[in-house]
Every structure is written in structure tokens, then in C-alpha cells.
Scaffold this active site. Structure first.
Site: not given
Ligand code: GAL
Length: 820
Positions: A416, A493
Site C-alpha cells: 500500500e 490482502e
Molecule cells: C491494510 C494494511 C495492513 C493493515 C490492514 C488492516 O490496509 O496494509 O498493514 O493495516 O490494512 O485492515
């Protein structure tokens, strides 16, 4: 190399090493002096450190606590910033004069400065990267003392999660003849692998620190998983004075045992350097033979398509903090495998060597990630501060250290990254990092995770890695695939569903936060970008070209207590609005390693061995007659629920749906009909609920939950009854508070006190409660939802360990562990 993915079936074939190691290296973990503050002059050899604390590594000073609201809950509410000094005295016998002496740190958190005998040797800012210094010229020999001094300076607002602090990975002293295999000196790959033949390409870098050129023979022996030398090769090279040279060889291995998820076969490559007929160095690389390939239609391992049932994992191990114990990583990864996981994303930093070794040994695929930040900051003192000067070196060193691991299938240059939004320069930085990956290892693709939509795709950013990782956009998979057909895609993710183990809030409703500072385990709550696992399952099924997913996260971790805390722009990086909430709720498993319900939802989707799981608990005193939603997670065809023996009906998986309240960015509608969970609404009546699971019409599994009575006893169970007497092996003891009939008391929060006798010590206690401020280093812990944990470490002496758990008013329990 750029458009790696587009080559329809481009096969990467690699025979790769687990660990580059040398038996002769001296483990330098014992007997350090430590001081946790500024100490002017502490680099000087005659500095008086007699009042400092003596300890052995690995050491994470922050996990010692105490928790305090003055620290950032986003980084765990623990004292991880400030200055820490480590000093170690050592002697070297006179025969070591003239040798090359190096000190290697496998990781030092954070901004390490190193001195030997008062002379500055070097510095390394990034806490997750290993480094070594040649200290030969600073040393004294014979009876004279040497002092190595290390200053670490982790800064506040430097991490979005708990980073730990200190010399948290191993330190080594390496003493060599002037000619030796360099640090991470073997790079082993194969251009061909089949059941019949593995062709091994081995590039070994030989250093020559003498003033004369050196003629050496580089010899490799390939030892099979059964311990038989199956191939050998000699290569004669000349290494110029004060320089290095590479020996490049190809070796055939006939009928190799292939490394795969279910058969993680590992070979050992023993490399010896012979100079003037004498062995001057011997170096071992463990290796695994496998082929990987990617295209826009999926990922292939040894020619077979594999979808990623992946998890993102942070590096801390709960109560142990960031201190590296191989057994802690092994247990963590075994629990993940048990959930059905086949892939890990090391979010968002290079993991420890031990972690990767375990992935090799267990047959897990790894996405090795370098950074959470490039030049544009996420937190003011993050890696952005060091990026310009160090990114190339750090990324290349990560790949150099890790590129022999068979488990690693991709290099991730970032998560990100804010450069996604930078139209002018974003793609340029991405391209530069991609090129470093190719330079260091053309056998694997590069990737990164993007949360922004659709700018990075339009701005030629997504196109700068071989494979584009998509964070939290399942509803866009189809669009992205159709609009950018040249991109190979996966969910880097996903989900970010939150919960607290054993906690259920009724009625089921979607809330942002709850006054208890816990989150219900009905598995529907998450921040605005998040959604229940079911939604991802659905869109993965709809989009078979997506390579799979990496859920956020496998385990709870310290820090980032979303949905509690706050936002950076309103809190200047502090997340203490909901103190004492200080740990993540995202895990499918809590910080102790105890599965939450979500663990079973994934297991029901990712595994085939019959399983069935029921929730919630059945202790709802005062709610008699009121409706309780009961969920069942199973991989069977159908399930029938009974309350006190009375059938509540049979539900068929795939046909009977469960309506989930779902609201997240880029999702149209307010609910989702899930075919991944079965559910009933039943009036509460104390007693028991039982679910019976059917496959092909036959009952194959059942599970029941009883209404528990008052806490009556403590029960202990241990994951391993026999551990190594090596001073670092661990045994995890699970503590349950039970009623007189042996039922778990789901609300029990009794204080459990431990006493230990014998060859071990309690190195950590925990209960998975994200708002508990009890110290991790203690001999007692309150139960949370009826459970807690004690972690026992062996001493270096073989013997017996006896752990007793007492709790006021309850029957005590004892377990024994043998150390060998
Ligand atoms: C994402 C991020 C992660 C964590 C996650 C929580 O955007 O890449 O490191 O913060 O959100 O939902």
C-alpha cells in the site's frame, strides 16, 4: 525480465537453499550487558558497564513493558522507542591474528550503530535486515580484552505495528582464513527440474582478503534428503587479491526428490573451498527442488495450479514479542497449516531466517516483502526517512539472503505504498525496485500490494511489477482482469474481519466499535474497507484467474487495535483513544495461538478432512427463551442442530444460506447471502447444543457445547512433552478453566498462578485479550474466555520441568516436560 507474467507459461525452476550456514561460526548470543537509555561514552572500551543488566540474546526490551498510555497503542502500547545499548566482552587467542573476523547481526531493531574497541565500525538503520561488518582491523589478541558496543535508537512514530526493540535476532562471530565463501555466498537455482532430472546452477562467491591472488577449488557435494551424496562437482577458480570471484557450475541430479507443499524434500549442498590442498572454508546450504510459474491465469507449482490459501503475518510472536525463537515460528506456522493455509505473506518486512527455514520445512509458499513505505511517509519516522540512502541495499540484501529458499515464490517491494497516487514519479520508483529484484534473482517475479483503485492501474503503476497484488477489492477482480488483461492478479490482502476469541454480542449487528472494547466473534465486523471471509470466498470462486488470497491476518499481533484507536490525521500517529485496547483483532487465531471461530470458517473452506465447528458458547443465563443465532462451519454436505436433544432442522451446505450484514467500501447492498456458513435461530435453554455433520448422507462428525457450571478446576495441556535442552526450545502450555464436568467456562477470568521447578523457565504468559495490560513476563495470568497460556523455555541442562497452575478456589493441575 519486465513482462515476466505475459510469457504464457514461463517456468521458473529453482533448486534453492534454506539456510546458508557454517558449523564453525560462533554463536554470539550469550553474555551481553544491556542498558535501556542514553549512555554517553558507552562505545569506549573502558566504559563502566558493571551496573548494566546481563542477558542473553535474542532480546526484545519493549516486550518487558510496562504498558503505558503514554506509548502508542498503534505500536502495542509498549516502550519500544528510546535508546538501548548492548556491550559484550570477548577474547581471541593469538593464533587468530591475521584471520578475517566478521560480526553478523541477523537483525537489530532499530538504527544500529556498532563500535569495536571504541572504533566506529558501521551503522544499519532498517531493523528487519541482517548485516555484517569485517572487524579484523579493530581487534586485539591473546590476553587482551575486546569490547563490542551496539547502540540502537528506535523512534516513536516509526511503525504502524509493534516492531519490538533490541538485538532480537541472533548474532554471530565468524573467523576465517583470508579466502572464504562470502556472506549469503551461494546462489543456487536450476534451469531444469523434472522427476527424472534436476539441473543445478550454483553461483558461489569466494572472497579473498589477502594481498595475493588465490587459486582455489570450489567443491560442491549434493546430499539427498536420505543423507546420500548424489552428485559432486569441482571448479577451479582464481580470486584476485583483495577482491572476490564467482564460481559458476551446473550439476545434474538424477531422479530428484521434488520439493512440494505436501512433500517438502530438502537437499543439503556442502561447499568446500580448497586452497593449496587444504580446506579453508566449508559452507552448507539446504535446498529444495521445485518449479514455479505464473501467468494471467494462475500460479503453478511443479506444473500444477495452486490457489493461495494465504495469510498475512506480522513478525511478533505474542508474549515473546519480536525475539526470535524457531519453535515459536514453527508452532505459529503449524497452526496456520492446520487451518488449511498454504501460503504466507511476510507483511510488511523481511522475516527472520528461522521463519523461512520453517516455511521450507513445512512446505509453505512465501511472499517475501521488503517495505511498508517507500519515500512517502505513512508515519513520520518510518522507513521513508531511510529510503533514499538504503532501499537499494536493503532490498538487494533481503533477496541475497533469501533467494535460495524453495518456499519463496515472489519478492514484494512494498505494501500500500503511497507512491500509488503519485502520477509523475510513482511508477518510476516501482520500476527501479522491480529492476533490483530482477538483477538479484531473475527466477522469481516481483509484486506489491495496492489498496488504491483505479489510479495505480491507470497511471502505469500496477504494471511495474510482474504480478499485481490487490488489497480489499474483491468486487473489482472481474473489472480489473477484463480491463487490464495483461496483469496477473491475486488478493494480496483480504477480509480484515475482526473478533475477540470467545466473545459474542447479541443481537448480531454491524457496529464500528463496542463499549466492551472487544469485537463479537460472529465474524461480520471490520473497518470500512473490510468484509467477512465469505465475501472473498465468493469472489475468488467467481474469478478463477485470481491466484488466491492472503487474509489479514492469520494471527493477532501487537499494535494496530482497529477498530479501536483512532486515525493518524487526528491523533498525530497516536492511537490511544480507546486505551487499553492495544493489540490487533484481525487474527483468525489470537495472540496465544488459540483459534477463534474464524479459524474454523477458513478451515471449512480450505481443507477436506471432515471438520465441524459450532458457535457461540451456550451460557446465556438470563436470556432464557430469547433467540440465539447458532452458526456452524463445516466442510461436510449438511448439518443438523439439536438443542437438548430436539432437532432444530437439517441444513444443506450450498443450498441453505446465512444472511450476513455486510457493508464496505465498493460493495453495493447491505447484506450478503453466505453459502459458507449454516445457521439456526434458536430459543435459549440451558443444557446443550449439538451439531451432527453428514457426508453422502452418513454422519461423519459431531460437536457439542454444554452450558458450563461454576469454575471448578484448572486443566493444563502441553503441545510438546519433550523438548531440546538447548536454552531456546519452547513448550506451550494451554490452560483451561473448567466446571466440575470438564466443560470450558466461557466467561471465566480467574487469575491463574504458575510455579515451575526444574530445567526451564516461564518466558511468557498471555490470554489473547486485546485489552489486558497484564505483563507478558510474569508467573501469573488471568484467563480470558476461560483460557490462558504459559510458554516454557528449556535451560541448557537436560532434565525435567514441572509446571503447576493454581487458581483460588479451583482444583490445581500439574504437567511435566522432559528436556533432552
Ligand atoms: C491494510 C494494511 C495492513 C493493515 C490492514 C488492516 O490496509 O496494509 O498493514 O493495516 O490494512 O485492515
Amino acid at each position: 525480465m519486465k513482462k515476466l507474467i505475459l510469457r504464457t507459461v514461463l517456468v521458473f525452476l529453482c533448486l534453492l537453499g534454506i539456510q546458508n550456514s557454517r558449523a564453525q561460526d560462533i554463536n554470539f548470543n550469550d553474555s551481553w550487558s544491556f542498558f535501556n537509555d542514553k549512555a554517553p561514552g558507552a562505545e569506549k572500551p573502558n566504559f563502566d558497564d558493571s551496573k548494566w543488566r546481563e542477558l542473553n540474546l535474542p532480546h526484545d526490551w519493549a516486550i518487558e513493558g510496562p504498558f503505558d498510555i503514554k506509548y502508542n497503542a498503534r505500536a502495542g502500547g509498549l516502550p519500544f522507542h528510546g535508546t538501548g545499548w548492548y556491550r559484550k566482552n570477548f577474547k581471541l587467542s593469538s593464533d587468530k591474528k591475521g584471520k578475517v573476523v566478521r560480526v553478523e547481526f541477523e537483525g537489530a531493531m532499530y538504527d544500529a550503530h556498532v563500535w569495536v574497541n571504541g572504533q566506529f565500525v558501521g551503522n544499519r538503520p532498517y531493523g528487519y535486515i541482517g548485516f555484517e561488518f569485517d572487524i579484523s582491523k579493530y581487534l586485539k589478541f591473546g590476553n587482551e580484552n575486546n569490547v563490542i558496543a551496539v547502540r540502537l535508537e528506535p523512534k516513536d512514530l516509526s511503525s504502524r505495528w509493534y516492531p519490538g526493540a533490541g538485538l532480537y535476532r541472533s548474532v554471530w562471530l565468524k573467523i576465517d582464513e583470508p579466502v572464504y565463501v562470502g556472506q549469503w555466498g551461494t546462489y543456487i537455482a536450476t534451469p531444469t527440474v523434472s522427476d527424472k532430472l534436476g539441473v543445478v546452477q550454483n553461483e558461489t562467491t569466494v572472497e579473498n582478503k589477502s594481498n595475493q591472488k588465490a587459486k582455489v577449488v570450489v567443491k560442491h557435494d549434493y546430499v539427498s534428503p536420505a543423507g546420500i551424496t548424489v552428485a559432486s562437482i569441482d571448479d577451479e577458480i582464481e580470486v584476485p587479491a583483495n577482491s572476490s570471484a564467482v564460481s559458476a557450475t551446473y550439476t545434474n541430479i538424477k531422479n530428484p526428490k521434488i520439493w512440494d507443499i505436501d512433500s517438502p524434500n530438502l537437499y543439503e549442498v556442502v561447499t568446500t573451498i580448497v586452497q593449496n590442498g587444504k580446506i579453508v572454508d566449508s559452507y552448507s546450504s539446504k535446498i529444495g527442488l521445485r518449479s514455479i510459474s505464473f501467468d494471467t491465469d494462475g500460479f503453478y507449482l511443479n506444473g500444477k495450479k495452486v490457489r493461495f490459501n494465504g495469510v498475512c503475518l506480522h513478525h511478533d510472536n505474542g508474549a515473546l514479542g519480536s525475539a526470535v525463537y524457531k519453535r515459536a515460528d514453527e508452532r505459529k506456522l503449524q497452526i496456520m497449516k492446520n487451518m488449511g493455509v498454504n501460503a504466507i505473506r511476510t507483511s510488511h518486512n523481511p522475516p527472520s531466517r528461522e521463519f523461512l527455514e520453517v516455511c521450507d520445512e513445512l512446505g509453505l509458499l512465501v511472499l517475501d516483502e521488503a517495505f511498508d513505505t517507500w519515500k512517502v511517509e505513512k508515519v513520520p519516522n518510518g522507513y521513508n526517512v531511510f529510503f533514499e540512502e538504503w532501499a537499494e541495499r536493503d532490498l538487494k540484501d533481503m533477496i541475497k539472503r533469501d533467494r535460495n529458499h524453495p518456499s519463496i515464490i515472489m519478492w514484494s517491494t512494498g505494501n500500500e505504498i503511497h507512491e500509488q497516487h503519485d502520477k509523475k514519479n510513482g511508477w518510476k520508483v516501482a520500476k527501479m525496485l522491480h529492476e533490483y529484484c530482477v538483477e538479484m534473482d531473475p527466477t522469481r517475479p516481483s509484486t506489491f500490494g495496492m489498496n488504491n483503485f483505479e489510479a495505480p492501474y491507470k497511471m502505469n503503476f500496477a504494471q511495474q511489477a510482474d504480478i499485481a497484488g490487490i488489497n480489499y477489492k474483491p468486487t473489482k477482480y472481474k473489472y480489473i482482469h477484463e480491463t487490464y488483461p495483461q496483469l496477473a492478479l491475486y488478493g494480496s490482502e483480504t477480509s480484515s474481519c475482526t473478533s475477540s476469541r470467545g466473545i459474542y454480542h447479541l443481537p448480531i449487528e454491524k457496529y464500528e466499535t463496542h463499549e466492551s472494547l472487544h469485537v463479537t466473534s460472529y465474524d461480520i465486523i471490520g473497518p470500512p474497507w473490510a468484509y467477512p471471509p465469505d465475501v472473498e470466498f465468493h469472489f475468488q470462486e467467481q474469478n478463477p484467474n485470481i491466484m488466491g488470497e492472503f487474509i489479514w491476518t492469520g494471527f493477532d499481533y501487537l499494535g494496530e487495535p482497529t477498530p479501536y484507536g483512532g486515525k493518524d490525521n487526528s491523533t498525530n500517529g497516536y492511537w490511544n483513544g480507546h486505551w487499553p485496547s492495544h493489540a490487533s483483532y484481525f487474527g483468525a487465531v489470537d495472540m496465544c495461538g488459540f483459534p477463534k471461530d474464524r479459524f474454523y470458517l477458513y478451515q471449512s473452506h480450505w481443507t477436506t478432512k471432515p471438520m465441524i465447528h459450532l458457535l457461540p458458547h451456550w451460557n446465556w443465563k438470563g436470556m432464557e427463551g430469547e433467540t440465539i443465532p447458532v452458526y456452524c462451519y463445516t466442510n461436510l454436505d449438511a448439518a443438523e442442530l439439536f438443542v437438548n436433544g430436539k432437532s432444530m432442522g437439517k441444513k444443506v451446505k450450498g443450498k441453505d444460506l446465512t444472511e450476513l450484514i455486510v457493508k464496505f467500501s465498493r460493495y453495493e447492498g447491505d447484506s450478503f447471502q453466505s453459502k459458507y456458513r449454516l445457521s439456526w435461530e434458536v430459543p435459549y435453554q440451558a443444557g446443550n447444543i449439538k451439531v451432527v455433520g453428514y457426508k453422502n448422507g452418513k454422519i461423519v462428525k459431531e460437536e457439542q457445547i454444554f452450558t458450563a457450571g461454576k469454575p471448578a478446576k484448572v486443566s493444563l495441556s502441553v503441545d510438546r512433552k519433550e523438548i531440546a535442552a538447548d536454552g531456546s526450545d519452547l513448550s506451550y502450555v494451554t490452560v483451561k478453566v473448567l466446571d466440575k464436568n470438564g466443560n470450558l467456562c466461557p466467561d471465566a477470568d480467574n487469575l491463574v498462578q504458575f510455579s515451575l521447578r526444574g530445567e526451564g523457565e516461564i518466558v511468557g504468559v498471555d490470554n489473547g485479550n486485546q485489552i489486558s495490560l497484564e505483563p507478558f513476563q510474569a508467573k501469573q495470568r488471568k484467563a480470558f474466555s476461560g483460557m490462558c497460556l504459559a510458554i516454557i523455555k528449556s535451560t541448557k541442562k537436560a532434565g525435567k520441568i514441572k509446571l503447576t497452575a493454581n487458581s483460588k478456589g479451583l482444583k490445581r493441575s500439574t504437567v511435566s516436560i522432559t528436556t533432552k
